[in-house]
Design a protein around this motif. Structure first.
Motif, PDB file in Angstrom:
ATOM      1  N   UNK A 230       1.797 -14.689   2.952  1.00  0.00           N
ATOM      2  CA  UNK A 230       2.695 -13.735   2.308  1.00  0.00           C
ATOM      3  C   UNK A 230       3.254 -14.331   1.019  1.00  0.00           C
ATOM      4  N   UNK A 231       3.640 -15.582   1.080  1.00  0.00           N
ATOM      5  CA  UNK A 231       4.205 -16.249  -0.096  1.00  0.00           C
ATOM      6  C   UNK A 231       3.172 -16.323  -1.212  1.00  0.00           C
ATOM      7  N   UNK A 232       1.930 -16.645  -0.864  1.00  0.00           N
ATOM      8  CA  UNK A 232       0.849 -16.799  -1.846  1.00  0.00           C
ATOM      9  C   UNK A 232       0.138 -15.488  -2.163  1.00  0.00           C
ATOM     10  N   UNK A 233       0.536 -14.409  -1.508  1.00  0.00           N
ATOM     11  CA  UNK A 233      -0.047 -13.074  -1.734  1.00  0.00           C
ATOM     12  C   UNK A 233      -1.542 -13.020  -1.386  1.00  0.00           C
ATOM     13  N   UNK A 234      -1.923 -13.731  -0.333  1.00  0.00           N
ATOM     14  CA  UNK A 234      -3.323 -13.708   0.114  1.00  0.00           C
ATOM     15  C   UNK A 234      -3.474 -12.911   1.413  1.00  0.00           C
ATOM     16  N   UNK A 235      -2.533 -12.025   1.685  1.00  0.00           N
ATOM     17  CA  UNK A 235      -2.488 -11.232   2.916  1.00  0.00           C
ATOM     18  C   UNK A 235      -3.228  -9.909   2.726  1.00  0.00           C
ATOM     19  N   UNK A 236      -4.532  -9.987   2.524  1.00  0.00           N
ATOM     20  CA  UNK A 236      -5.330  -8.803   2.188  1.00  0.00           C
ATOM     21  C   UNK A 236      -5.320  -7.741   3.278  1.00  0.00           C
ATOM     22  N   UNK A 237      -5.089  -8.110   4.525  1.00  0.00           N
ATOM     23  CA  UNK A 237      -5.072  -7.121   5.603  1.00  0.00           C
ATOM     24  C   UNK A 237      -3.933  -6.105   5.435  1.00  0.00           C
ATOM     25  N   UNK A 238      -2.938  -6.414   4.608  1.00  0.00           N
ATOM     26  CA  UNK A 238      -1.806  -5.498   4.364  1.00  0.00           C
ATOM     27  C   UNK A 238      -1.967  -4.686   3.087  1.00  0.00           C
ATOM     28  N   UNK A 239      -2.871  -5.081   2.217  1.00  0.00           N
ATOM     29  CA  UNK A 239      -2.944  -4.479   0.894  1.00  0.00           C
ATOM     30  C   UNK A 239      -4.022  -3.386   0.830  1.00  0.00           C
ATOM     31  N   UNK A 240      -3.804  -2.403  -0.028  1.00  0.00           N
ATOM     32  CA  UNK A 240      -4.775  -1.332  -0.198  1.00  0.00           C
ATOM     33  C   UNK A 240      -4.367  -0.100   0.581  1.00  0.00           C
ATOM     34  N   UNK A 241      -5.278   0.822   0.763  1.00  0.00           N
ATOM     35  CA  UNK A 241      -5.002   2.098   1.446  1.00  0.00           C
ATOM     36  C   UNK A 241      -4.851   1.894   2.931  1.00  0.00           C
ATOM     37  N   UNK A 242      -3.876   2.581   3.525  1.00  0.00           N
ATOM     38  CA  UNK A 242      -3.679   2.586   4.975  1.00  0.00           C
ATOM     39  C   UNK A 242      -3.297   3.981   5.378  1.00  0.00           C
TER      40      UNK A 242
ATOM     41  N   UNK B 162       0.876  -1.164   0.000  1.00  0.00           N
ATOM     42  CA  UNK B 162       0.000   0.000   0.000  1.00  0.00           C
ATOM     43  C   UNK B 162       0.917   1.218   0.000  1.00  0.00           C
ATOM     44  N   UNK B 163       0.396   2.413  -0.100  1.00  0.00           N
ATOM     45  CA  UNK B 163       1.271   3.587  -0.223  1.00  0.00           C
ATOM     46  C   UNK B 163       2.244   3.798   0.948  1.00  0.00           C
ATOM     47  N   UNK B 164       1.973   3.182   2.084  1.00  0.00           N
ATOM     48  CA  UNK B 164       2.819   3.381   3.260  1.00  0.00           C
ATOM     49  C   UNK B 164       3.612   2.137   3.656  1.00  0.00           C
ATOM     50  N   UNK B 165       3.503   1.067   2.882  1.00  0.00           N
ATOM     51  CA  UNK B 165       4.085  -0.211   3.309  1.00  0.00           C
ATOM     52  C   UNK B 165       4.733  -0.962   2.155  1.00  0.00           C
TER      53      UNK B 165
ATOM     54  N   UNK C 126       9.299  -2.077   5.378  1.00  0.00           N
ATOM     55  CA  UNK C 126       9.494  -0.624   5.389  1.00  0.00           C
ATOM     56  C   UNK C 126       8.133   0.036   5.568  1.00  0.00           C
ATOM     57  N   UNK C 127       7.980   0.781   6.659  1.00  0.00           N
ATOM     58  CA  UNK C 127       6.713   1.435   6.971  1.00  0.00           C
ATOM     59  C   UNK C 127       6.929   2.936   7.062  1.00  0.00           C
ATOM     60  N   UNK C 128       6.074   3.697   6.386  1.00  0.00           N
ATOM     61  CA  UNK C 128       6.103   5.156   6.496  1.00  0.00           C
ATOM     62  C   UNK C 128       5.336   5.557   7.759  1.00  0.00           C
ATOM     63  N   UNK C 129       5.703   6.691   8.325  1.00  0.00           N
ATOM     64  CA  UNK C 129       5.020   7.193   9.514  1.00  0.00           C
ATOM     65  C   UNK C 129       3.513   7.201   9.287  1.00  0.00           C
ATOM     66  N   UNK C 130       2.770   6.687  10.265  1.00  0.00           N
ATOM     67  CA  UNK C 130       1.315   6.639  10.175  1.00  0.00           C
ATOM     68  C   UNK C 130       0.767   5.347   9.598  1.00  0.00           C
ATOM     69  N   UNK C 131       1.623   4.500   9.064  1.00  0.00           N
ATOM     70  CA  UNK C 131       1.159   3.220   8.512  1.00  0.00           C
ATOM     71  C   UNK C 131       0.554   2.373   9.631  1.00  0.00           C
ATOM     72  N   UNK C 132      -0.627   1.839   9.353  1.00  0.00           N
ATOM     73  CA  UNK C 132      -1.311   0.958  10.309  1.00  0.00           C
ATOM     74  C   UNK C 132      -1.332  -0.452   9.737  1.00  0.00           C
ATOM     75  N   UNK C 133      -0.880  -1.392  10.530  1.00  0.00           N
ATOM     76  CA  UNK C 133      -1.046  -2.812  10.195  1.00  0.00           C
ATOM     77  C   UNK C 133      -2.211  -3.273  11.055  1.00  0.00           C
ATOM     78  N   UNK C 134      -3.355  -3.532  10.414  1.00  0.00           N
ATOM     79  CA  UNK C 134      -4.571  -3.839  11.157  1.00  0.00           C
ATOM     80  C   UNK C 134      -4.421  -5.117  11.981  1.00  0.00           C
ATOM     81  N   UNK C 135      -5.306  -5.238  12.967  1.00  0.00           N
ATOM     82  CA  UNK C 135      -5.215  -6.404  13.859  1.00  0.00           C
ATOM     83  C   UNK C 135      -5.350  -7.693  13.063  1.00  0.00           C
TER      84      UNK C 135
END
Length: 154
Positions: free
Chosen positions: A142-154, A52-55, A71-80
């Motif tokens: 992560x390997x299979x790219x099914x980690x939707x909680x990390x993808x998209x806007x944050x 996402x733009x911050x991760x 690599x996380x930009x300031x304000x990046x949230x990794x949801x629960x």
């Protein structure tokens, strides 16, 4: 005589480095192939994955372990989230605030957080941060790219 030995050693080193670079590229391409072979993989040979733009992240997968550079930009949230993988988080630069097990824990550069398997956790980058995460076993999502909680806007 000494110069001939040095040039042979230097040439052998260049061949080893070329082979290592080739193996690194194959490992990056496969990103999930487990191996029992020795691997030498410079981070600069692994493309940064924009989640996402911050991760962003990179990772290397061994037979029973995974190392990720995140690599996380300031304000990046990794949801629960939680996972069956044990996790060690080592902050190289910056700081992450975690919400975990009813606590708020700030982990600064040079500090490590050990997160047990199946423990829900959330994080926020308090400043631009570089962290190394170690997972056992490797993160299949992560390997299979099914980690939707990390993808998209944050």
């Amino acid at each position: 005589m000494a110069n001939k030995v040095k040039s042979k050693i230097s040439a052998a080193g260049k061949i080893r480095n070329a082979k290592s670079h080739s193996r690194a590229q194959r490992a990056v391409t496969k990103h999930g192939a487990t191996t029992t072979q020795l691997q030498f993989i410079p981070w600069h040979t692994i493309p940064l994955e924009d989640l996402n733009p911050l991760l962003q992240r990179q990772f290397v997968v061994g037979q029973e372990i995974m190392l990720a550079r995140v690599l996380l930009k300031k304000g990046c949230i990794v949801s629960e989230h939680s996972h069956h993988n044990e996790q060690l988080t080592y902050i190289l630069d910056g700081a992450l605030k975690f919400w975990i097990d009813g606590q708020e824990i700030v982990v600064h550069a040079g500090e490590v957080l050990c997160i047990p398997a199946n423990m829900p956790h959330k994080a926020e980058a308090l400043e631009d941060t570089v962290d190394l995460d170690v997972f056992n076993p490797p993160r299949a999502d992560w390997i299979n790219r099914t980690d939707q909680y990390l993808r998209g806007q944050r």
